[in-house]
Design an enzyme around this catalytic site. Structure first.
Site, mmCIF file in Angstrom:
data_model
loop_
_atom_site.group_PDB
_atom_site.id
_atom_site.type_symbol
_atom_site.label_atom_id
_atom_site.label_comp_id
_atom_site.label_asym_id
_atom_site.label_seq_id
_atom_site.Cartn_x
_atom_site.Cartn_y
_atom_site.Cartn_z
ATOM 1 N N ARG A 1 82.404 27.826 20.965
ATOM 2 C CA ARG A 1 83.749 27.441 20.533
ATOM 3 C C ARG A 1 83.846 25.938 20.278
ATOM 4 O O ARG A 1 84.651 25.484 19.465
ATOM 5 C CB ARG A 1 84.770 27.896 21.568
ATOM 6 C CG ARG A 1 84.667 27.244 22.926
ATOM 7 C CD ARG A 1 85.295 28.070 24.023
ATOM 8 N NE ARG A 1 84.547 29.293 24.274
ATOM 9 C CZ ARG A 1 84.892 30.218 25.178
ATOM 10 N NH1 ARG A 1 85.986 30.044 25.905
ATOM 11 N NH2 ARG A 1 84.165 31.297 25.354
ATOM 12 N N LYS B 1 72.142 30.252 32.109
ATOM 13 C CA LYS B 1 72.246 31.698 32.172
ATOM 14 C C LYS B 1 71.182 32.269 33.123
ATOM 15 O O LYS B 1 70.162 31.629 33.389
ATOM 16 C CB LYS B 1 72.014 32.301 30.776
ATOM 17 C CG LYS B 1 73.066 31.952 29.737
ATOM 18 C CD LYS B 1 72.679 32.540 28.384
ATOM 19 C CE LYS B 1 73.717 32.204 27.327
ATOM 20 N NZ LYS B 1 74.979 32.943 27.526
#
Length: 497
Positions: free
Chosen positions: A349, A275
């Site tokens: 996920r 990130k």
């Protein structure tokens, strides 16, 4: 420091700090009227001077009010006289927050919990007390000394009500839920160097003191179960993964359980798909879903919910170590499905894929609801006012939406369809872990749906509501504890016997 809250019979105190309620006609309750009778015209004059009109959630604060022996009189607006009787649970929770915020440095305060027309129901007094307690929370354990602008906190809040016995009983439930909410806030607020995967598991294990059965699977156990989707996320961190299973057996022995599953990424760098540096410190909160599930299990156990409930949290840290998984890697989930890793920052996920499959396979629940700070896309779609929900079951998501309205932890349903499902197809494996920039929240939900079988299921994306959400009268910090009150209400209204 949280206030000590108590309930007692309505009386007309003459000293200390007193809180009373008034409508837009400046009408107060009968006990408050008895107090104010010693200072004829005080409220009318003070309201005119201070511009107080009794508008809901507004405050008129009088220090050493003339004609009374009180140190302080706090008058809180209830709004239009014609609508006061319609104030509901959420309204009174907000009023509790307003009062706690207004009291500030008062060592102790007494609240005359009555309407101008008379008595108020006990459950509304409990809602008021919950709002006050949630407002009083702050995360300041790492401050070695208070700053000059740190407000003093009220230590005692005595609530006078017509039926204190009923109020105390209602408060037992509300207090349990508020404690669960504050636990979730604490977990989200903790820095990642403190709340590692092992520390989180240890704090979840403390629920055993309330009667929750806690089981913790280590890396070896998860390898045996072939949870390679979850393990792949964790392999770049020196903090080992854990799967924590919490069981509250409050229903009948043969009752089918309901299950809640939380994403617990204790820190998310994005892994190899790292990130940007700006704002990365907020990724200590990427375990907001797991925090909510843990707080919920606390609430249910503390109030002795009459239901069988499973809470499962997958705990990992996503780091860009030399052992970290790479874009292009293919992993095999516990279900046997293969997943191509396109972006290592779509890691939540993967954790949930194995946690959901494990939960439905082992416990055969009546439904599963998972919570996760899953996508920034949900904030683009809904802002911070609603959590996004996706479901394969209309009845379940409808009940959840009703619970959201009742607790003001609101949700908004987004679509699932085969057309979106195609976006996560790949020629290299059964699926890929991201469908690209468009419909990002939806494709994440489509991915999760592949691991729930035919179990009724809801995915709640709390990326915009669990942390950094707008400040309210009952939540003034960074972490909100979103999901605890919502899901407790769902269980209480529909799944307890």
């Amino acid at each position: 420091m949280l206030p000590k809250i108590s309930f007692s019979k309505l009386s007309a105190p003459s000293k200390g700090t007193l809180v009373v309620f008034a409508d837009d006609a400046l009408n107060v309750g009968p006990t408050a009227s008895a107090v104010l009778s010693g200072a004829d015209g005080l409220l009318t004059r003070a309201a005119a001077t201070g511009g107080f009109t009794g508008k809901v959630n507004t405050v008129l604060d009088l220090i050493a009010p003339a004609g009374l022996e009180l140190d302080r009189l706090v008058v809180v607006g209830l709004g239009k006289a014609s609508a006061v009787a319609d104030l509901g649970e959420t309204d009174w929770s907000v009023l509790g927050g307003v009062v706690m915020g207004a009291l500030g440095s008062a060592e102790a305060a007494e609240v005359l919990f009555e309407l101008p027309s008379g008595d108020v129901e006990a459950d509304l007094a409990a809602a008021f007390a919950m709002g006050a307690k949630l407002r009083a929370y702050s995360f300041d354990r790492y401050k070695t000394k208070p700053s000059d602008d740190t407000p003093a906190k009220t230590k005692k809040l005595a609530i006078g009500i017509a039926d204190p016995k009923a109020a105390k009983k209602a408060w037992e439930t509300a207090d349990a839920v508020s404690d669960g909410t504050l636990l979730a806030r604490d977990l989200v607020n903790e820095p990642a160097n403190v709340l590692t995967t092992l520390e989180f598991a240890s704090r979840a294990e403390e629920l055993s003191k309330l009667g929750v059965e806690v089981e913790i699977l280590d890396e070896k156990a998860m390898k045996k179960l072939k949870m390679n989707a979850l393990l792949g996320v964790a392999q770049g961190s020196e903090h080992p993964p854990r799967l924590v299973i919490m069981r509250w057996n409050g229903g009948k022995k043969d009752d089918q359980p309901v299950a809640f599953v939380g994403k617990g990424v204790v820190f998310d760098t994005g892994g190899i798909s790292i990130k940007p540096a700006g704002g990365m410190e907020d990724m200590k909160g990427d375990m907001g879903g797991a925090a909510a599930v843990t707080g919920l299990m606390h609430a249910l156990a503390a109030r002795k919910a009459k239901a069988n409930v499973i809470g499962v949290i997958g705990l990992v840290e996503n780091m860009p170590d030399g052992r970290a998984q790479r874009p292009g890697d293919i992993v095999t989930a516990m279900s046997g499905a293969t997943i191509e890793i396109i972006n290592t920052d779509a890691e939540g996920r993967l954790v949930l894929a194995d946690a959901l499959w494990y939960t439905q396979d082992r416990f055969k629940p009546a439904f599963m609801i998972n919570l996760a700070t899953l996508t920034g896309a949900i904030i683009v779609a809904l802002g911070n006012q609603h959590a996004g929900v996706f479901s394969n079951n209309d009845e379940l998501v409808g009940r959840l939406a009703e619970a959201g309205e009742a607790t003001d932890e609101k949700v908004w349903r987004l679509p699932l369809s085969k057309e979106y499902d195609k976006l996560i197809d790949t020629p290299n494996a059964d699926m890929k872990n991201t469908g690209g920039r468009t419909a990002g929240s939806i494709t994440a939900a489509q991915f999760l749906q592949r691991f729930v079988n035919d179990v009724p299921w809801v995915h709640i994306d709390v990326a915009g509501t669990a942390m950094g959400s707008p400040k309210t009268e009952i939540s003034k910090g960074w972490a909100s504890g979103f999901g605890v009150r919502l899901l407790d209400r769902l269980v209480r209204e529909h799944y307890e016997k």
